[in-house]
Scaffold this motif. Sequence first.
Motif, PDB file in Angstrom:
ATOM      1  N   GLU A 161       0.713  -1.438  -0.048  1.00 44.93           N
ATOM      2  CA  GLU A 161      -0.056  -0.051  -0.077  1.00 44.93           C
ATOM      3  C   GLU A 161       0.873   1.216  -0.052  1.00 44.93           C
ATOM      4  O   GLU A 161       0.181   2.327  -0.459  1.00 44.93           O
ATOM      5  CB  GLU A 161      -0.861  -0.155   1.087  1.00 44.93           C
ATOM      6  CG  GLU A 161      -0.395   0.503   2.653  1.00 44.93           C
ATOM      7  CD  GLU A 161       0.002  -0.798   3.129  1.00 44.93           C
ATOM      8  OE1 GLU A 161       0.500  -0.637   4.792  1.00 44.93           O
ATOM      9  OE2 GLU A 161       0.247  -1.790   2.495  1.00 44.93           O
ATOM     10  N   ASN A 162       2.169   1.094   0.439  1.00 42.31           N
ATOM     11  CA  ASN A 162       2.976   2.565   0.607  1.00 42.31           C
ATOM     12  C   ASN A 162       3.438   2.753  -0.980  1.00 42.31           C
ATOM     13  O   ASN A 162       3.776   1.934  -1.718  1.00 42.31           O
ATOM     14  CB  ASN A 162       4.146   2.299   1.505  1.00 42.31           C
ATOM     15  CG  ASN A 162       3.568   2.326   2.791  1.00 42.31           C
ATOM     16  OD1 ASN A 162       3.076   3.719   3.385  1.00 42.31           O
ATOM     17  ND2 ASN A 162       3.523   1.277   3.786  1.00 42.31           N
ATOM     18  N   GLY A 163       3.542   4.173  -0.844  1.00 42.76           N
ATOM     19  CA  GLY A 163       4.288   4.506  -2.103  1.00 42.76           C
ATOM     20  C   GLY A 163       5.436   5.881  -2.030  1.00 42.76           C
ATOM     21  O   GLY A 163       5.114   6.407  -0.688  1.00 42.76           O
ATOM     22  N   ILE A 164       5.831   6.311  -2.846  1.00 45.38           N
ATOM     23  CA  ILE A 164       6.673   7.526  -2.651  1.00 45.38           C
ATOM     24  C   ILE A 164       6.120   8.792  -3.748  1.00 45.38           C
ATOM     25  O   ILE A 164       5.886   8.374  -4.910  1.00 45.38           O
ATOM     26  CB  ILE A 164       8.006   7.269  -2.939  1.00 45.38           C
ATOM     27  CG1 ILE A 164       8.723   6.351  -2.095  1.00 45.38           C
ATOM     28  CG2 ILE A 164       8.919   8.323  -3.286  1.00 45.38           C
ATOM     29  CD1 ILE A 164       8.716   6.669  -0.563  1.00 45.38           C
ATOM     30  N   ASP A 165       6.189   9.976  -2.978  1.00 45.59           N
ATOM     31  CA  ASP A 165       5.931  11.122  -3.650  1.00 45.59           C
ATOM     32  C   ASP A 165       7.248  11.658  -3.984  1.00 45.59           C
ATOM     33  O   ASP A 165       7.833  12.079  -3.198  1.00 45.59           O
ATOM     34  CB  ASP A 165       5.032  11.900  -2.764  1.00 45.59           C
ATOM     35  CG  ASP A 165       4.684  13.330  -3.530  1.00 45.59           C
ATOM     36  OD1 ASP A 165       5.300  13.674  -4.582  1.00 45.59           O
ATOM     37  OD2 ASP A 165       4.127  14.043  -3.131  1.00 45.59           O
ATOM     38  N   PRO A 166       7.718  11.746  -5.158  1.00 49.65           N
ATOM     39  CA  PRO A 166       8.950  12.308  -5.576  1.00 49.65           C
ATOM     40  C   PRO A 166       9.154  13.815  -4.987  1.00 49.65           C
ATOM     41  O   PRO A 166      10.281  14.311  -5.010  1.00 49.65           O
ATOM     42  CB  PRO A 166       9.136  12.301  -6.910  1.00 49.65           C
ATOM     43  CG  PRO A 166       8.003  11.333  -7.593  1.00 49.65           C
ATOM     44  CD  PRO A 166       6.849  11.393  -6.504  1.00 49.65           C
ATOM     45  N   ALA A 167       8.033  14.684  -4.756  1.00 51.17           N
ATOM     46  CA  ALA A 167       8.244  15.884  -4.264  1.00 51.17           C
ATOM     47  C   ALA A 167       8.547  15.988  -2.849  1.00 51.17           C
ATOM     48  O   ALA A 167       8.978  16.999  -2.466  1.00 51.17           O
ATOM     49  CB  ALA A 167       6.695  16.588  -4.369  1.00 51.17           C
ATOM     50  N   ARG A 168       8.346  14.881  -2.220  1.00 48.56           N
ATOM     51  CA  ARG A 168       8.659  14.990  -0.734  1.00 48.56           C
ATOM     52  C   ARG A 168       9.882  14.262  -0.655  1.00 48.56           C
ATOM     53  O   ARG A 168      10.783  14.576   0.320  1.00 48.56           O
ATOM     54  CB  ARG A 168       7.675  13.921   0.010  1.00 48.56           C
ATOM     55  CG  ARG A 168       6.243  14.554   0.301  1.00 48.56           C
ATOM     56  CD  ARG A 168       5.317  13.749   0.849  1.00 48.56           C
ATOM     57  NE  ARG A 168       3.833  14.222   0.973  1.00 48.56           N
ATOM     58  CZ  ARG A 168       3.526  14.717   2.389  1.00 48.56           C
ATOM     59  NH1 ARG A 168       4.221  14.625   3.318  1.00 48.56           N
ATOM     60  NH2 ARG A 168       2.374  15.220   2.605  1.00 48.56           N
ATOM     61  N   PHE A 169      10.362  13.271  -1.194  1.00 47.74           N
ATOM     62  CA  PHE A 169      11.596  12.499  -1.211  1.00 47.74           C
ATOM     63  C   PHE A 169      12.269  12.514  -2.574  1.00 47.74           C
ATOM     64  O   PHE A 169      12.074  11.817  -3.524  1.00 47.74           O
ATOM     65  CB  PHE A 169      11.413  11.059  -0.655  1.00 47.74           C
ATOM     66  CG  PHE A 169      11.250  11.076   0.716  1.00 47.74           C
ATOM     67  CD1 PHE A 169      12.135  10.778   1.769  1.00 47.74           C
ATOM     68  CD2 PHE A 169       9.692  11.120   1.071  1.00 47.74           C
ATOM     69  CE1 PHE A 169      11.622  10.798   3.022  1.00 47.74           C
ATOM     70  CE2 PHE A 169       9.483  11.059   2.509  1.00 47.74           C
ATOM     71  CZ  PHE A 169      10.333  10.963   3.746  1.00 47.74           C
ATOM     72  N   ASN A 170      13.212  13.617  -2.684  1.00 43.91           N
ATOM     73  CA  ASN A 170      13.753  13.817  -3.954  1.00 43.91           C
ATOM     74  C   ASN A 170      15.134  14.093  -3.861  1.00 43.91           C
ATOM     75  O   ASN A 170      15.980  14.581  -4.553  1.00 43.91           O
ATOM     76  CB  ASN A 170      13.028  15.090  -4.626  1.00 43.91           C
ATOM     77  CG  ASN A 170      13.165  16.397  -3.654  1.00 43.91           C
ATOM     78  OD1 ASN A 170      13.923  16.033  -2.926  1.00 43.91           O
ATOM     79  ND2 ASN A 170      12.177  17.174  -3.929  1.00 43.91           N
ATOM     80  N   ARG A 171      15.938  13.806  -2.812  1.00 42.82           N
ATOM     81  CA  ARG A 171      17.369  14.020  -2.708  1.00 42.82           C
ATOM     82  C   ARG A 171      17.959  12.572  -3.012  1.00 42.82           C
ATOM     83  O   ARG A 171      17.284  11.493  -3.219  1.00 42.82           O
ATOM     84  CB  ARG A 171      17.614  14.004  -1.447  1.00 42.82           C
ATOM     85  CG  ARG A 171      17.103  15.469  -0.714  1.00 42.82           C
ATOM     86  CD  ARG A 171      18.182  16.582  -1.080  1.00 42.82           C
ATOM     87  NE  ARG A 171      19.447  16.204  -0.542  1.00 42.82           N
ATOM     88  CZ  ARG A 171      20.058  16.506   0.628  1.00 42.82           C
ATOM     89  NH1 ARG A 171      19.140  17.218   1.619  1.00 42.82           N
ATOM     90  NH2 ARG A 171      21.084  16.291   0.915  1.00 42.82           N
ATOM     91  N   ALA A 172      19.232  12.623  -3.399  1.00 46.32           N
ATOM     92  CA  ALA A 172      19.960  11.278  -3.470  1.00 46.32           C
ATOM     93  C   ALA A 172      21.151  11.254  -2.449  1.00 46.32           C
ATOM     94  O   ALA A 172      21.869  12.298  -2.019  1.00 46.32           O
ATOM     95  CB  ALA A 172      20.866  11.519  -4.819  1.00 46.32           C
ATOM     96  N   ALA A 173      21.071   9.967  -1.691  1.00 45.19           N
ATOM     97  CA  ALA A 173      22.218   9.886  -0.611  1.00 45.19           C
ATOM     98  C   ALA A 173      23.486  10.108  -0.981  1.00 45.19           C
ATOM     99  O   ALA A 173      23.966   9.825  -2.273  1.00 45.19           O
ATOM    100  CB  ALA A 173      22.037   8.533  -0.037  1.00 45.19           C
ATOM    101  N   ALA A 174      24.260  10.935  -0.043  1.00 41.41           N
ATOM    102  CA  ALA A 174      25.629  11.504  -0.547  1.00 41.41           C
ATOM    103  C   ALA A 174      26.573  11.292   0.874  1.00 41.41           C
ATOM    104  O   ALA A 174      27.138  12.205   1.094  1.00 41.41           O
ATOM    105  CB  ALA A 174      25.852  12.640  -1.122  1.00 41.41           C
ATOM    106  N   PRO A 175      26.530  10.306   1.489  1.00 42.21           N
ATOM    107  CA  PRO A 175      27.277  10.124   2.684  1.00 42.21           C
ATOM    108  C   PRO A 175      28.615   9.781   2.566  1.00 42.21           C
ATOM    109  O   PRO A 175      29.165   9.533   1.462  1.00 42.21           O
ATOM    110  CB  PRO A 175      26.781   8.680   3.215  1.00 42.21           C
ATOM    111  CG  PRO A 175      26.478   7.864   2.048  1.00 42.21           C
ATOM    112  CD  PRO A 175      25.844   8.712   1.021  1.00 42.21           C
TER     113      PRO A 175
END
Length: 432
Positions: free
Chosen positions: A222-236
Motif C-alpha cells: 500500500e505504501n508509495g513515494i511522492d517524488p516531491a517529498r523524497f527527491n534527494r540522493a544519498a551522499a554519505p
Amino acid sequence: MSTGKRLRVLAIAEAANPEWVSVPLVGWSLATALRDVADVHIVTQVRNREAFLRAGLREGADFTAIDSESFARPMWKLAELLRMGDGKGWTMVQAINALSYPHFERLVWKQFGTNIQGGAYDIVHRITPLSPTISSSLAGKCARANVPFVLGPLNGGVPWPQGFEAERRAEKEWLSYIRSAYKLLPGRGATLRHASAILAGSRHTAKEVSAGVADKVIYLPENGIDPARFNRAAAPGGPLRGAFVGRLVPYKGPDMLIEAAMPLLQSGQLKLEIIGDGPMMSALLEQAKGLEGVSFHGWKPHDEVQDILASCHLLTFPSIREFGGGVVLEAMALGVVPLVVDYAGPGELVGPSVGLKVRCGTRAEITRDFAAALTALADDPSGLPAMSQAARDRVQSHFLWSQKARQIAQVYDWVLAGRSTPKPDFFGMSEP
C-alpha cells in the motif's frame, strides 16, 4: 478492457489527508494519484475537508466530505480511552473503527447510491480503511447494481513474533490475542464475495483473506513515494553511517540497534542518527551515554528527515512488527540501503539486490545478527553503492504513486473485462 475513454471512479477514502501521516497519507496519496489515470471523485470524512481545500481540490467537483462525526467522534474518544496510551493499542482502535465505520458507508450510499445504480461510475473503489477486519456494505450494493467494487489495499494483522511478549504488552495489544475472531463477524464473508478485486498490501494479508476468493486477490503493497517529498540522493561520507527513523518504542528495537552497534560506535567505525521520539527516549539516552557516535534528533518534519537520511549509508531498522514499512521505501527512494528484520512489511520490500535482512529470531539473535551485518559493512562497504542504486531504481519502477496508479488502472481493466484475462501480478507472491 481499455477503450481509450477515461474510467469514472468513485474512490472511497474515509481516511485521506495530505497533512497527516500513516493511513490518512496513504489514502490521500493513492486517491489523488488515481486522478491521473481516471476521472476520480473522492469521498472522504468531513474532518479532512479543509486539508483537501488547501490542497486545491474543489468540493463537489473533485471530492465530497461526508459528515459522520455525530457517531465517529464519540467512538474515537472511546477508542482513545481504551487504548491506554498515545499511539498504543492499535488493535483496539481498529476494533472500535469497525463499529463506527459502517455509519459512514450508510451515508455514502444515501448520497451516491442513486448515481451508482444509474451507471454514473464504472468502478467503486474503497481505498481506506486499510484494515482487513472492517467489512463493507457497499460491496453487496454495488454488486446488485452491477458496478464492480474494488477493495483495498488491505493490510494488517501480522502476528507478534515469538519471544516478544513484553513488547506486545508494552503496546497494550491485549485485543490482539483474539484478533482472528473478526473473521466470524457478520458481513466479512459477503464483503469478500461481492468484491470484484481485492488488493492485499502484504503477503500475510493476501493469505488471510484469500480463502475461497484467491482468484481475485492481488498483492500490491500500500505504501508509495511522492517524488516531491523524497527527491534527494544519498551522499554519505566518512565512516559508515546508519539512521533509525520511527517511534522510540520496544517493538521497533532502537535499544537492540544501539546494543548491536556498540563496539563499532566505540571504535569510531560507525555513527548512528536516531530520528523520532517516544517513551524509550530517556532509557536510550542512558544506554548511549558516553558514545559520541550517536545523535538523537527527536521528531522532524519530512524535509528534515530527508536531509538527515541522505547523509547516511544505511537505514538501520530492527523493527519486528511493521505492516507496511513506509520508512523503508523512503530510505530506498534516497538510495539509503535498508538493513531490516526479515518479517512483515520491511521483509517483503527488501530483496537481496536492494538491501540486507536478518532472520526474525529472539531479541538476542536479532541483536547478534545486526551486529554481524554492521561489522561486515564497516569492514567492507564496497557493495553499498550498487545496492543504493538498485534501491532507487526499484522505487522508481514499482513504488512511485504515479506507478501505483497505473498498476491499479490495470486492475480496473481486468475487472471490467470480467476477469477473463490473466490476473495482474506486479510483484509476484514469492520474493520481491
